[in-house]
Scaffold this motif. Sequence first.
Motif, PDB file in Angstrom:
ATOM      1  N   ARG A   1     -25.578 -31.325 -15.204  1.00 11.99           N
ATOM      2  CA  ARG A   1     -25.793 -31.466 -13.863  1.00 11.99           C
ATOM      3  C   ARG A   1     -26.970 -31.076 -13.033  1.00 11.99           C
ATOM      4  NH1 ARG A   1     -21.166 -29.441  -9.352  1.00 11.99           N
ATOM      5  NH2 ARG A   1     -21.934 -31.093  -7.680  1.00 11.99           N
ATOM      6  N   ARG A   2     -27.591 -32.210 -12.560  1.00 15.44           N
ATOM      7  CA  ARG A   2     -28.968 -31.791 -11.969  1.00 15.44           C
ATOM      8  C   ARG A   2     -28.765 -32.605 -10.655  1.00 15.44           C
ATOM      9  NH1 ARG A   2     -31.866 -29.486 -15.736  1.00 15.44           N
ATOM     10  NH2 ARG A   2     -31.583 -30.075 -17.992  1.00 15.44           N
ATOM     11  N   GLU A   3     -28.596 -31.667  -9.602  1.00 13.80           N
ATOM     12  CA  GLU A   3     -28.564 -32.192  -8.239  1.00 13.80           C
ATOM     13  C   GLU A   3     -29.460 -31.043  -7.350  1.00 13.80           C
ATOM     14  OE1 GLU A   3     -24.723 -33.419  -6.707  1.00 13.80           O
ATOM     15  OE2 GLU A   3     -24.032 -33.487  -8.719  1.00 13.80           O
ATOM     16  N   LYS A   4     -29.897 -31.515  -6.297  1.00 16.78           N
ATOM     17  CA  LYS A   4     -30.743 -30.982  -5.395  1.00 16.78           C
ATOM     18  C   LYS A   4     -29.991 -30.022  -5.012  1.00 16.78           C
ATOM     19  CE  LYS A   4     -34.059 -31.632  -1.563  1.00 16.78           C
ATOM     20  NZ  LYS A   4     -34.756 -32.503  -0.608  1.00 16.78           N
ATOM     21  N   PHE A   5     -30.254 -28.776  -4.499  1.00 18.00           N
ATOM     22  CA  PHE A   5     -29.750 -27.584  -4.037  1.00 18.00           C
ATOM     23  C   PHE A   5     -28.620 -27.064  -4.898  1.00 18.00           C
ATOM     24  CE2 PHE A   5     -30.907 -30.192  -0.216  1.00 18.00           C
ATOM     25  CZ  PHE A   5     -32.239 -29.607   0.124  1.00 18.00           C
ATOM     26  N   ILE A   6     -28.373 -27.474  -6.007  1.00 14.94           N
ATOM     27  CA  ILE A   6     -27.315 -26.973  -6.855  1.00 14.94           C
ATOM     28  C   ILE A   6     -28.119 -26.424  -8.059  1.00 14.94           C
ATOM     29  CG2 ILE A   6     -25.354 -27.280  -8.147  1.00 14.94           C
ATOM     30  CD1 ILE A   6     -24.478 -29.478  -6.168  1.00 14.94           C
ATOM     31  N   PRO A   7     -28.745 -24.960  -8.209  1.00 22.47           N
ATOM     32  CA  PRO A   7     -29.356 -24.504  -9.314  1.00 22.47           C
ATOM     33  C   PRO A   7     -28.162 -24.372 -10.449  1.00 22.47           C
ATOM     34  CG  PRO A   7     -28.898 -23.018  -7.633  1.00 22.47           C
ATOM     35  CD  PRO A   7     -28.523 -24.180  -7.031  1.00 22.47           C
ATOM     36  N   LEU A   8     -28.926 -24.333 -11.647  1.00 23.02           N
ATOM     37  CA  LEU A   8     -27.960 -24.007 -12.730  1.00 23.02           C
ATOM     38  C   LEU A   8     -26.682 -24.826 -12.742  1.00 23.02           C
ATOM     39  CD1 LEU A   8     -28.610 -20.275 -12.838  1.00 23.02           C
ATOM     40  CD2 LEU A   8     -29.762 -21.770 -14.118  1.00 23.02           C
ATOM     41  N   GLY A   9     -26.621 -26.206 -12.736  1.00 23.08           N
ATOM     42  CA  GLY A   9     -25.485 -26.644 -12.726  1.00 23.08           C
ATOM     43  C   GLY A   9     -24.503 -26.924 -13.683  1.00 23.08           C
ATOM     44  N   GLY A  10     -25.253 -26.618 -15.057  1.00 23.73           N
ATOM     45  CA  GLY A  10     -24.258 -26.541 -15.995  1.00 23.73           C
ATOM     46  C   GLY A  10     -24.036 -27.892 -16.560  1.00 23.73           C
ATOM     47  N   PRO A  11     -23.302 -27.731 -17.779  1.00 23.67           N
ATOM     48  CA  PRO A  11     -23.195 -29.128 -18.834  1.00 23.67           C
ATOM     49  C   PRO A  11     -22.213 -29.990 -18.095  1.00 23.67           C
ATOM     50  CG  PRO A  11     -21.988 -27.093 -19.728  1.00 23.67           C
ATOM     51  CD  PRO A  11     -22.801 -26.566 -18.571  1.00 23.67           C
ATOM     52  N   ASP A  12     -22.220 -30.997 -18.120  1.00 19.52           N
ATOM     53  CA  ASP A  12     -21.258 -32.099 -17.559  1.00 19.52           C
ATOM     54  C   ASP A  12     -21.178 -33.406 -18.287  1.00 19.52           C
ATOM     55  OD1 ASP A  12     -23.786 -33.479 -16.852  1.00 19.52           O
ATOM     56  OD2 ASP A  12     -23.054 -33.743 -14.764  1.00 19.52           O
ATOM     57  N   GLY A  13     -21.416 -32.976 -19.561  1.00 23.15           N
ATOM     58  CA  GLY A  13     -21.309 -34.496 -20.508  1.00 23.15           C
ATOM     59  C   GLY A  13     -19.675 -34.730 -20.764  1.00 23.15           C
ATOM     60  N   GLY A  14     -19.377 -36.098 -20.665  1.00 17.50           N
ATOM     61  CA  GLY A  14     -18.005 -36.289 -20.802  1.00 17.50           C
ATOM     62  C   GLY A  14     -17.633 -36.848 -22.281  1.00 17.50           C
ATOM     63  N   ASP A  15     -16.344 -36.941 -22.367  1.00 18.63           N
ATOM     64  CA  ASP A  15     -15.855 -37.281 -23.709  1.00 18.63           C
ATOM     65  C   ASP A  15     -16.006 -38.706 -24.055  1.00 18.63           C
ATOM     66  OD1 ASP A  15     -15.139 -34.650 -23.966  1.00 18.63           O
ATOM     67  OD2 ASP A  15     -12.937 -35.057 -23.736  1.00 18.63           O
ATOM     68  N   GLY A  16     -16.191 -39.007 -25.277  1.00 17.52           N
ATOM     69  CA  GLY A  16     -15.967 -40.547 -25.472  1.00 17.52           C
ATOM     70  C   GLY A  16     -14.547 -41.032 -25.655  1.00 17.52           C
ATOM     71  N   GLY A  17     -14.403 -42.348 -25.461  1.00 21.81           N
ATOM     72  CA  GLY A  17     -13.114 -42.954 -25.266  1.00 21.81           C
ATOM     73  C   GLY A  17     -12.546 -43.096 -26.826  1.00 21.81           C
ATOM     74  N   ASP A  18     -11.331 -43.201 -26.879  1.00 23.55           N
ATOM     75  CA  ASP A  18     -10.778 -43.507 -28.266  1.00 23.55           C
ATOM     76  C   ASP A  18     -10.709 -44.802 -28.722  1.00 23.55           C
ATOM     77  OD1 ASP A  18      -9.774 -40.830 -28.250  1.00 23.55           O
ATOM     78  OD2 ASP A  18      -7.525 -41.301 -27.408  1.00 23.55           O
ATOM     79  N   GLY A  19     -10.875 -45.314 -29.850  1.00 26.94           N
ATOM     80  CA  GLY A  19     -11.087 -46.490 -30.422  1.00 26.94           C
ATOM     81  C   GLY A  19      -9.570 -47.132 -30.183  1.00 26.94           C
ATOM     82  N   GLY A  20      -9.663 -48.548 -30.237  1.00 27.31           N
ATOM     83  CA  GLY A  20      -8.406 -49.472 -30.206  1.00 27.31           C
ATOM     84  C   GLY A  20      -7.657 -49.188 -31.608  1.00 27.31           C
ATOM     85  N   SER A  21      -6.372 -49.318 -31.425  1.00 26.29           N
ATOM     86  CA  SER A  21      -5.745 -49.411 -32.746  1.00 26.29           C
ATOM     87  C   SER A  21      -5.118 -50.878 -33.209  1.00 26.29           C
ATOM     88  CB  SER A  21      -4.423 -48.675 -32.600  1.00 26.29           C
ATOM     89  OG  SER A  21      -4.671 -47.198 -32.384  1.00 26.29           O
TER      90      SER A  21
END
Length: 355
Positions: free
Chosen positions: A24-44
């Motif tokens: 997370r990289r936003e103005k006025f928010i130092p050290l935003g931290g990790p915000d990577g989301g999960d991948g979607g499940d594959g179709g069956s």
Amino acid sequence: MKLVDEAEITVIAGNGGNGCVSFRREKFIPLGGPDGGDGGDGGSVWLQADENLNTLVDFRHQKVFRAQRGENGMGRQMYGKGGEDLVVTVPVGTVVTNVETDEVIGDLTRHGQRLLVARGGKGGLGNMHFKSSVNRAPRRATPGAEGERRQLRLELKLLADVGLLGFPNAGKSTFIRAVSAATPRVADYPFTTLYPNLGVVSIEPHRSFVIADIPGLIEGAAEGAGLGIQFLKHLQRTRLLLHLVDIAPMEGGVEGVSPVEQVRAIERELGKYDPALLEKPRWLVLNKADLMFEDEARAQAEAIVAELGWQGPWYLVSALGREGTWPIMLDVQAFLDRLREAELEARDEAGAADA
């Protein structure tokens, strides 16, 4: 259309989307931290029974079925979209087998019934899941899992109440023509029936049943002789077998086998293929009575029954002249009605016991 009752297909479920590494990289928010989301499940991949289909012919042209892949995860803790499931329609009565293991995965016997045949891969985890007190900026994410891949054998077993069996030229096609609206080919040579025929016998409104005629059987059918081995499986779902026998076979050729030996030969083939077929109710239908005088035909029929030691119901008919065929249909309907009533009673008793 010619019935196609076997096919092999490959089903491939979708892979899961990959997890995302993002911060997370936003103005006025130092050290935003990790915000990577999960991948979607594959179709069956699912198979679904459809009563509007009656053949597997479509699988001759398309043999590979692939479900959608899941989307990759994104920043701002956004998850990837899951892949859409793929639903493949097959006829009611389709048995599904894993080719590699020869394991029967399922049996689709009802309209709308579904069977999961390949599960989609799980989506990968984004880096937001790996944050800890000692690792505040993880650069780790996991890839999506691969979807399942299977090679399947589809085998269509007809859903008929009554099955006709007998030697070639015993008159099975003529019989089904006489009692239903089915119009199989009829000729004076063996193996005129090259694929199963279904006919609906309507006794009265809301009282009917389905009858199936399969290609004639000969000695060695269970080992692959003749055409019958390809279609013996269609008799496994029936509730009643009508065993047609020519009471006056011609000399020479397949028809030269005596009526008693015809019955014995087919009993042997049924036992070799599936002993359970011999346990099914089986009625003897002595056909082609029109080729003899009435008294002579009756005496011949009684002699055959006596030599066989036949204990079940038997009938003397002329399928060509439609003589004696309708009483059999009335008896068959009454027999099926009794079976259904017994099944309903058993179901009610089971329900009462569970309650």
